[in-house]
Design an enzyme around this catalytic site. Sequence first.
Site, short mmCIF file in Angstrom:
data_model
loop_
_atom_site.label_atom_id
_atom_site.label_comp_id
_atom_site.label_asym_id
_atom_site.label_seq_id
_atom_site.Cartn_x
_atom_site.Cartn_y
_atom_site.Cartn_z
N ASP A 8 45.34 39.95 42.19
CA ASP A 8 44.20 40.86 42.08
C ASP A 8 43.64 40.73 40.66
O ASP A 8 44.28 40.13 39.78
CB ASP A 8 44.67 42.28 42.36
CG ASP A 8 43.57 43.31 42.17
OD1 ASP A 8 42.46 43.09 42.69
OD2 ASP A 8 43.82 44.32 41.49
N ASP A 10 41.10 43.46 38.70
CA ASP A 10 41.09 44.74 37.99
C ASP A 10 42.45 45.41 38.06
O ASP A 10 43.01 45.60 39.15
CB ASP A 10 40.04 45.68 38.61
CG ASP A 10 38.63 45.34 38.19
OD1 ASP A 10 38.32 45.51 37.00
OD2 ASP A 10 37.85 44.90 39.05
#
Length: 221
Positions: A8, A10
């Site tokens: 991922d 953020d």
Amino acid sequence: MLNALLFDLDGTLTDTDALHLLALQQLLQEEEGRVFSEAEFTTHVSGQANANMCRYLFPERSLVHHEAFAERKEQRFRQLSPQLQPMPGLLRLLDFAQEHGIAVCVVTNAPRANAEHMLRVLGLSQRFACVLVAEELPRAKPDPLPYLSGLECLGARADEALAFEDSVPGLTAAVGAGICTFGLSTSQPPQTLLDAGAHRVIEDFNDPQLWAEIHRRLDVR
């Protein structure tokens, strides 16, 4: 076996939730006179695609309004983040992956402009085989499709991959794709991540639990 790492963006490659919260708080105050709390952000927005965020914030408004607000919010976020720091241990892990021929990619619910901005600021634009942006796919996280697409992009099976996530929607997606997933405790309490299916919860990429799993899979001493 370990042939792929899927990240991922953020809250995982870099800790950005505080900046996303600030961008939302500023805009909602300026445009609506609306106070938006950190608790509300954590529960309803963190890790969500912008479409879901806007449906929560403005359930009665049109798709056109949602798209325009989301673009203003992301522009504000980029203005607030001229400098970002990689999560501790990330560069060590990426170097290790390169040394051992482990493919890496990014799987994010962030829009393409944000992903490119963050990777550029972090100095990581050339480090990933692909950057999969969920809004460019038929379904975003928490659907497993973005992670299934990441596996396909890297030519890897779920049982020979590790994923890294910091949010409930992200964990739901990665675990739903059958990938052993480490939760990073940047935006959610550890128990919340475990309840969402995290294999282990780690503080950052230097965590001994992570390296023990990597060494076990590669039989590296």
